[in-house]
Write a protein that holds these residues in place. Structure first.
Motif, PDB file in Angstrom:
ATOM      1  N   ARG A  86      18.481 -13.800  65.787  1.00 40.04           N
ATOM      2  CA  ARG A  86      17.251 -14.048  65.028  1.00 40.04           C
ATOM      3  C   ARG A  86      17.591 -14.514  63.606  1.00 40.04           C
ATOM      4  NH1 ARG A  86      12.490  -9.687  63.385  1.00 40.04           N
ATOM      5  NH2 ARG A  86      10.864 -11.247  63.145  1.00 40.04           N
ATOM      6  N   LEU A  87      16.920 -15.557  63.140  1.00 42.69           N
ATOM      7  CA  LEU A  87      17.145 -16.045  61.778  1.00 42.69           C
ATOM      8  C   LEU A  87      16.575 -15.070  60.754  1.00 42.69           C
ATOM      9  CD1 LEU A  87      16.277 -19.857  62.018  1.00 42.69           C
ATOM     10  CD2 LEU A  87      18.541 -18.819  61.799  1.00 42.69           C
ATOM     11  N   ARG A  88      17.284 -14.929  59.650  1.00 43.31           N
ATOM     12  CA  ARG A  88      16.766 -14.132  58.535  1.00 43.31           C
ATOM     13  C   ARG A  88      15.554 -14.853  57.929  1.00 43.31           C
ATOM     14  NH1 ARG A  88      20.589 -10.590  55.729  1.00 43.31           N
ATOM     15  NH2 ARG A  88      22.522 -10.483  56.918  1.00 43.31           N
ATOM     16  N   PRO A  89      14.661 -14.088  57.295  1.00 42.68           N
ATOM     17  CA  PRO A  89      13.522 -14.754  56.654  1.00 42.68           C
ATOM     18  C   PRO A  89      13.975 -15.731  55.565  1.00 42.68           C
ATOM     19  CG  PRO A  89      13.571 -12.405  56.128  1.00 42.68           C
ATOM     20  CD  PRO A  89      14.592 -12.641  57.170  1.00 42.68           C
ATOM     21  N   CYS A  90      15.093 -15.417  54.912  1.00 41.74           N
ATOM     22  CA  CYS A  90      15.593 -16.299  53.846  1.00 41.74           C
ATOM     23  C   CYS A  90      16.263 -17.558  54.399  1.00 41.74           C
ATOM     24  CB  CYS A  90      16.540 -15.535  52.928  1.00 41.74           C
ATOM     25  SG  CYS A  90      17.800 -14.577  53.792  1.00 41.74           S
ATOM     26  N   HIS A  91      16.461 -17.659  55.710  1.00 39.89           N
ATOM     27  CA  HIS A  91      16.973 -18.885  56.326  1.00 39.89           C
ATOM     28  C   HIS A  91      15.831 -19.804  56.754  1.00 39.89           C
ATOM     29  CE1 HIS A  91      21.069 -16.911  57.504  1.00 39.89           C
ATOM     30  NE2 HIS A  91      21.004 -17.223  56.234  1.00 39.89           N
ATOM     31  N   ARG A  92      14.607 -19.320  56.646  1.00 34.98           N
ATOM     32  CA  ARG A  92      13.440 -20.124  56.992  1.00 34.98           C
ATOM     33  C   ARG A  92      12.820 -20.656  55.702  1.00 34.98           C
ATOM     34  NH1 ARG A  92      11.826 -18.924  62.191  1.00 34.98           N
ATOM     35  NH2 ARG A  92      12.739 -17.049  63.090  1.00 34.98           N
TER      36      ARG A  92
END
Length: 193
Positions: A86-92
Motif C-alpha cells: 500500500r502506498l503511503r499517503p505522502c506518496h500520493r
C-alpha cells in the motif's frame, strides 16, 4: 466491503492530518516519531538502562525486548509491507496533506513504528500486575503510533494494524516466558544474582 473500509480510512486520515493543530503539538509529534533523533535514542536508552537496574525480573524483560523488536520490525518491514504494497499517503498527490517529516521509501501497511511500539509497550505493560500501571506504560507507545498519522506518513488502518500486530507479538512472548520450564527460570535467576 474492503473498499468502504479504505474510504473510511482515508476520510479519517484527512480529518486527523488536515486539522490545524497548535505548532507545539506538531513539534512534539515530530520529536517522538523521528527515531533517528538524539532525543529518541537517549529516551530509549534511558528506559532500557532503567529496566536493567530494576532487578532480575525487569532485567530479563529488558533483554527480551531486543529480539522482540527485531522480530516485529523485520516481520513488518521485510514481509508484510511488501506483501500488501500500500502506498503511503505522502506518496500520493494530496493537496491538503501536512507532511512534517521525510516520507520514507517503504510501503505504508502496516506501520513499523506502530508495530514496534505495540510490541514493546504491551510486553512491558504485561509485566505489571495492576491495570493502572499497564495503562500508564501504554501511553507513550500509543502517542508514537498516532504520531505517524499526525506527521502525514501513515493512514489510521496502517497504525491500527501495526499496533495490533505488535501487541500480539508482545503477548506471545509474555505467554512463552510464562511457559519456560522452571529449571530454566532458576538458571536465569542464578546467573542474575
Amino acid at each position: 466491503m474492503i473498499q468502504t473500509l479504505i474510504n473510511w480510512d482515508r476520510i479519517l486520515f484527512y480529518r486527523l492530518n488536515g486539522f490545524v493543530w497548535p505548532g507545539w503539538l506538531d513539534r512534539f509529534f515530530v520529536l517522538i516519531t523521528e527515531d533517528d533523533t538524539l532525543f529518541a535514542r537517549l529516551f530509549l536508552i534511558a528506559v532500557w538502562i532503567f529496566l536493567m537496574t530494576r532487578g532480575p525480573y525487569w532485567r530479563k524483560r529488558a533483554l527480551w525486548l531486543i529480539p522482540l523488536i527485531a522480530l516485529s520490525d523485520s516481520m513488518t518491514s521485510h514481509f508484510l509491507k511488501d506483501l500488501f504494497g500500500r502506498l503511503r499517503p505522502c506518496h500520493r498527490e494530496i493537496a491538503s496533506l501536512r507532511l512534517l517529516v521525510d516520507c520514507g521509501p517503504s510501503p505504508s501497511f502496516p506501520s513499523s513504528h506502530a508495530a514496534n511500539m505495540g510490541a514493546a509497550g504491551f510486553f512491558l505493560a504485561l509485566g505489571f500486575r495492576t491495570w493502572g500501571k499497564r495503562v500508564l506504560v501504554m501511553i507513550f507507545p500509543l502517542l508514537v503510533a498516532y504520531s505517524r498519522i499526525h506527521v502525514g506518513v501513515h493512514y489510521p488502518l496502517d497504525v491500527i494494524a501495526g499496533f495490533l500486530e505488535g501487541m500480539f507479538l508482545g503477548w506471545l512472548l509474555n505467554y512463552f516466558m510464562g511457559k519456560l520450564p522452571s529449571e530454566w527460570e532458576s538458571r536465569i535467576s542464578d546467573r542474575e544474582t
